[in-house]
Write a protein that holds these residues in place. Structure first.
Motif, PDB file in Angstrom:
ATOM      1  N   ARG A  72      45.005 -41.115 -14.070  1.00 44.23           N
ATOM      2  CA  ARG A  72      46.096 -41.973 -13.582  1.00 44.23           C
ATOM      3  C   ARG A  72      46.230 -43.224 -14.459  1.00 44.23           C
ATOM      4  O   ARG A  72      47.340 -43.656 -14.781  1.00 44.23           O
ATOM      5  N   TYR A  73      45.093 -43.793 -14.845  1.00 45.66           N
ATOM      6  CA  TYR A  73      45.110 -44.985 -15.709  1.00 45.66           C
ATOM      7  C   TYR A  73      45.750 -44.660 -17.049  1.00 45.66           C
ATOM      8  O   TYR A  73      46.577 -45.438 -17.553  1.00 45.66           O
ATOM      9  N   MET A  74      45.394 -43.527 -17.630  1.00 45.37           N
ATOM     10  CA  MET A  74      45.941 -43.184 -18.944  1.00 45.37           C
ATOM     11  C   MET A  74      47.432 -42.890 -18.882  1.00 45.37           C
ATOM     12  O   MET A  74      48.185 -43.246 -19.799  1.00 45.37           O
ATOM     13  N   LEU A  75      47.891 -42.266 -17.797  1.00 51.09           N
ATOM     14  CA  LEU A  75      49.331 -42.042 -17.657  1.00 51.09           C
ATOM     15  C   LEU A  75      50.069 -43.372 -17.543  1.00 51.09           C
ATOM     16  O   LEU A  75      51.105 -43.576 -18.188  1.00 51.09           O
ATOM     17  N   ASP A  76      49.536 -44.297 -16.751  1.00 51.97           N
ATOM     18  CA  ASP A  76      50.154 -45.619 -16.625  1.00 51.97           C
ATOM     19  C   ASP A  76      50.190 -46.334 -17.980  1.00 51.97           C
ATOM     20  O   ASP A  76      51.193 -46.969 -18.342  1.00 51.97           O
ATOM     21  N   THR A  77      49.090 -46.237 -18.728  1.00 54.60           N
ATOM     22  CA  THR A  77      49.028 -46.859 -20.051  1.00 54.60           C
ATOM     23  C   THR A  77      50.065 -46.248 -20.973  1.00 54.60           C
ATOM     24  O   THR A  77      50.780 -46.964 -21.692  1.00 54.60           O
ATOM     25  N   TYR A  78      50.172 -44.926 -20.941  1.00 57.86           N
ATOM     26  CA  TYR A  78      51.151 -44.253 -21.797  1.00 57.86           C
ATOM     27  C   TYR A  78      52.570 -44.720 -21.467  1.00 57.86           C
ATOM     28  O   TYR A  78      53.357 -45.041 -22.368  1.00 57.86           O
ATOM     29  N   ILE A  79      52.901 -44.749 -20.199  1.00 62.45           N
ATOM     30  CA  ILE A  79      54.262 -45.126 -19.791  1.00 62.45           C
ATOM     31  C   ILE A  79      54.583 -46.552 -20.232  1.00 62.45           C
ATOM     32  O   ILE A  79      55.672 -46.825 -20.756  1.00 62.45           O
ATOM     33  N   ASP A  80      53.645 -47.463 -20.043  1.00 60.33           N
ATOM     34  CA  ASP A  80      53.862 -48.855 -20.461  1.00 60.33           C
ATOM     35  C   ASP A  80      54.127 -48.941 -21.971  1.00 60.33           C
ATOM     36  O   ASP A  80      55.008 -49.678 -22.421  1.00 60.33           O
ATOM     37  N   LEU A  81      53.349 -48.196 -22.755  1.00 58.26           N
ATOM     38  CA  LEU A  81      53.522 -48.225 -24.211  1.00 58.26           C
ATOM     39  C   LEU A  81      54.822 -47.538 -24.632  1.00 58.26           C
ATOM     40  O   LEU A  81      55.539 -48.015 -25.513  1.00 58.26           O
ATOM     41  N   ALA A  82      55.129 -46.415 -24.007  1.00 63.83           N
ATOM     42  CA  ALA A  82      56.293 -45.627 -24.420  1.00 63.83           C
ATOM     43  C   ALA A  82      57.611 -46.329 -24.130  1.00 63.83           C
ATOM     44  O   ALA A  82      58.589 -46.152 -24.855  1.00 63.83           O
ATOM     45  N   ARG A  83      57.638 -47.125 -23.088  1.00 66.28           N
ATOM     46  CA  ARG A  83      58.882 -47.828 -22.739  1.00 66.28           C
ATOM     47  C   ARG A  83      59.332 -48.789 -23.838  1.00 66.28           C
ATOM     48  O   ARG A  83      60.519 -49.112 -23.939  1.00 66.28           O
ATOM     49  N   ALA A  84      58.400 -49.233 -24.664  1.00 68.48           N
ATOM     50  CA  ALA A  84      58.743 -50.187 -25.723  1.00 68.48           C
ATOM     51  C   ALA A  84      59.264 -49.504 -26.989  1.00 68.48           C
ATOM     52  O   ALA A  84      59.720 -50.181 -27.905  1.00 68.48           O
ATOM     53  N   ASP A  85      59.179 -48.176 -27.044  1.00 68.43           N
ATOM     54  CA  ASP A  85      59.616 -47.424 -28.225  1.00 68.43           C
ATOM     55  C   ASP A  85      60.995 -46.843 -27.941  1.00 68.43           C
ATOM     56  O   ASP A  85      61.154 -45.991 -27.059  1.00 68.43           O
ATOM     57  N   LEU A  86      62.003 -47.291 -28.691  1.00 70.42           N
ATOM     58  CA  LEU A  86      63.385 -46.922 -28.407  1.00 70.42           C
ATOM     59  C   LEU A  86      63.869 -45.708 -29.196  1.00 70.42           C
ATOM     60  O   LEU A  86      65.049 -45.354 -29.131  1.00 70.42           O
ATOM     61  N   ARG A  87      62.992 -45.075 -29.946  1.00 69.44           N
ATOM     62  CA  ARG A  87      63.406 -43.894 -30.699  1.00 69.44           C
ATOM     63  C   ARG A  87      63.685 -42.710 -29.762  1.00 69.44           C
ATOM     64  O   ARG A  87      63.165 -42.642 -28.647  1.00 69.44           O
ATOM     65  N   THR A  88      64.509 -41.783 -30.225  1.00 67.79           N
ATOM     66  CA  THR A  88      64.798 -40.566 -29.473  1.00 67.79           C
ATOM     67  C   THR A  88      63.553 -39.700 -29.415  1.00 67.79           C
ATOM     68  O   THR A  88      62.870 -39.504 -30.420  1.00 67.79           O
ATOM     69  N   VAL A  89      63.262 -39.174 -28.231  1.00 71.76           N
ATOM     70  CA  VAL A  89      62.025 -38.429 -28.016  1.00 71.76           C
ATOM     71  C   VAL A  89      62.330 -36.959 -27.759  1.00 71.76           C
ATOM     72  O   VAL A  89      63.210 -36.625 -26.964  1.00 71.76           O
ATOM     73  N   SER A  90      61.590 -36.091 -28.428  1.00 75.24           N
ATOM     74  CA  SER A  90      61.615 -34.662 -28.148  1.00 75.24           C
ATOM     75  C   SER A  90      60.212 -34.244 -27.735  1.00 75.24           C
ATOM     76  O   SER A  90      59.226 -34.643 -28.362  1.00 75.24           O
ATOM     77  N   THR A  91      60.112 -33.438 -26.667  1.00 75.79           N
ATOM     78  CA  THR A  91      58.793 -33.023 -26.185  1.00 75.79           C
ATOM     79  C   THR A  91      58.366 -31.674 -26.753  1.00 75.79           C
ATOM     80  O   THR A  91      57.366 -31.108 -26.333  1.00 75.79           O
ATOM     81  N   VAL A  92      59.122 -31.153 -27.703  1.00 78.08           N
ATOM     82  CA  VAL A  92      58.742 -29.889 -28.347  1.00 78.08           C
ATOM     83  C   VAL A  92      57.936 -30.228 -29.581  1.00 78.08           C
ATOM     84  O   VAL A  92      58.473 -30.566 -30.636  1.00 78.08           O
ATOM     85  N   THR A  99      57.790 -40.011 -41.478  1.00 79.45           N
ATOM     86  CA  THR A  99      57.198 -41.302 -41.855  1.00 79.45           C
ATOM     87  C   THR A  99      55.704 -41.378 -41.566  1.00 79.45           C
ATOM     88  O   THR A  99      55.000 -42.183 -42.180  1.00 79.45           O
ATOM     89  N   GLY A 100      55.216 -40.558 -40.636  1.00 75.10           N
ATOM     90  CA  GLY A 100      53.797 -40.605 -40.315  1.00 75.10           C
ATOM     91  C   GLY A 100      53.526 -40.166 -38.892  1.00 75.10           C
ATOM     92  O   GLY A 100      54.378 -39.550 -38.238  1.00 75.10           O
ATOM     93  N   ILE A 101      52.342 -40.479 -38.414  1.00 77.31           N
ATOM     94  CA  ILE A 101      51.895 -40.092 -37.077  1.00 77.31           C
ATOM     95  C   ILE A 101      51.337 -41.325 -36.369  1.00 77.31           C
ATOM     96  O   ILE A 101      50.520 -42.061 -36.922  1.00 77.31           O
ATOM     97  N   ASP A 102      51.795 -41.539 -35.140  1.00 76.37           N
ATOM     98  CA  ASP A 102      51.239 -42.595 -34.304  1.00 76.37           C
ATOM     99  C   ASP A 102      50.097 -42.020 -33.464  1.00 76.37           C
ATOM    100  O   ASP A 102      50.286 -41.025 -32.748  1.00 76.37           O
ATOM    101  N   ILE A 103      48.932 -42.616 -33.562  1.00 78.63           N
ATOM    102  CA  ILE A 103      47.773 -42.190 -32.771  1.00 78.63           C
ATOM    103  C   ILE A 103      47.587 -43.168 -31.623  1.00 78.63           C
ATOM    104  O   ILE A 103      47.283 -44.346 -31.852  1.00 78.63           O
ATOM    105  N   TRP A 104      47.783 -42.681 -30.400  1.00 75.72           N
ATOM    106  CA  TRP A 104      47.627 -43.510 -29.209  1.00 75.72           C
ATOM    107  C   TRP A 104      46.336 -43.114 -28.500  1.00 75.72           C
ATOM    108  O   TRP A 104      46.202 -41.990 -28.018  1.00 75.72           O
ATOM    109  N   GLN A 105      45.380 -44.040 -28.447  1.00 79.51           N
ATOM    110  CA  GLN A 105      44.083 -43.812 -27.822  1.00 79.51           C
ATOM    111  C   GLN A 105      44.144 -44.429 -26.421  1.00 79.51           C
ATOM    112  O   GLN A 105      43.940 -45.631 -26.244  1.00 79.51           O
ATOM    113  N   LEU A 106      44.453 -43.588 -25.438  1.00 81.29           N
ATOM    114  CA  LEU A 106      44.908 -44.097 -24.152  1.00 81.29           C
ATOM    115  C   LEU A 106      43.809 -44.727 -23.303  1.00 81.29           C
ATOM    116  O   LEU A 106      44.095 -45.573 -22.457  1.00 81.29           O
TER     117      LEU A 106
END
Length: 204
Positions: free
Chosen positions: A74-94, A166-173
Motif C-alpha cells: 500500500r505504501y509503495m502504491l501511494d508513493t508511485y501515485i504521488d510521483l506519477a502525478r508530477a509527470d505530464l508525459r503521455t503514458v502507455s501501460t503496454v 531518451t533513457g529509462i527512469d528507475i523508481w525505487q518505491l
C-alpha cells in the motif's frame, strides 16, 4: 533460460550468484499484484488502482505473508501515485518486452512507456528492499535491457528519425528514490551487464 529483473539485480551485486532454472507452475507475487495496481492507476485512476490492490491482497498468498508485506504494498502504491502525478508525459501501460542474448531470454519489461511529442522513455519500478537505493551505476545496469528493448521497438533500422528513446527512469518505491538513466549511460552499461549475466549463467 529466462532471466528476470530480480535475477539481474542479484547478478550485478553478487559475484558468486548463479541463475537457477525457474520452477514451472502459476505464480503469485508481491510484484505482480502491485504492478497490476500501477497499471490500473494509469487506466482508471486512484480508486481503481486501490481497489485492484485490495482485491489482490485478499488472496491466500497475502494472508500467509502477514500484515507487513501488505502494508509495504500500500505504501509503495501511494508513493508511485504521488510521483506519477508530477509527470505530464503521455503514458502507455503496454511495456512487455524480451531481449534475447547469450542464448537466454531477458525479461526487459518496463512498467509504463512515456511519450511526448519528440521522445520516448521507459519507467521501471523496483519494488524490492534496496536499502537507501541503488547507485546510478547499478541503475544503469538494471536499465540496460529495457532500454535496448525500447530502442528495438521505437528505433527500427528503417526509421526516419534516430535516437527517439531518451533513457529509462528507475523508481525505487520503498525508499522513494528516482534516478534517470540516460541513453548514453544505458548503452555503456549493456556490455557490462552481459559480462555479469555470462558469469551468473555459467555452470561454475
Amino acid at each position: 533460460m529466462r532471466i528476470s529483473p530480480s535475477q539481474i539485480r542479484k547478478a550485478i551485486s553478487d559475484p558468486t550468484y548463479r541463475v537457477a532454472q525457474e520452477k514451472p507452475g502459476p505464480k503469485i507475487s508481491t510484484d505482480g499484484t502491485l504492478r497490476k495496481a500501477i497499471r490500473m492507476f494509469h487506466t482508471g485512476g486512484v480508486e481503481t488502482a486501490s481497489s485492484a490492490l485490495e482485491d489482490g491482497l485478499k488472496s491466500e498468498y497475502w494472508r500467509r505473508a502477514g500484515v507487513s508485506r501488505a502494508k509495504n504494498a500500500r505504501y509503495m502504491l501511494d508513493t508511485y501515485i504521488d510521483l506519477a502525478r508530477a509527470d505530464l508525459r503521455t503514458v502507455s501501460t503496454v511495456g512487455k518486452s524480451d531481449v534475447r542474448t547469450l542464448g537466454h531470454v531477458i525479461n526487459a519489461d518496463v512498467d509504463v512507456v512515456l511519450q511526448d511529442a519528440l521522445s520516448v522513455a521507459g519507467r521501471v519500478c523496483i519494488l524490492a528492499d534496496v536499502g537507501n537505493g541503488l547507485s546510478l551505476d547499478r541503475c544503469a545496469l538494471v536499465a540496460a535491457a529495457p532500454f535496448k528493448a525500447l530502442c528495438d521497438e521505437f528505433e527500427p533500422e528503417d526509421a526516419l528519425f534516430g535516437e527517439t528513446v531518451t533513457g529509462i527512469d528507475i523508481w525505487q518505491l520503498r525508499c522513494g528514490q528516482c534516478i534517470h538513466v540516460s541513453r548514453e549511460e544505458a548503452t555503456d552499461a549493456w556490455p557490462i551487464l552481459l559480462t555479469h549475466l555470462a558469469r551468473a549463467t555459467s555452470e561454475k
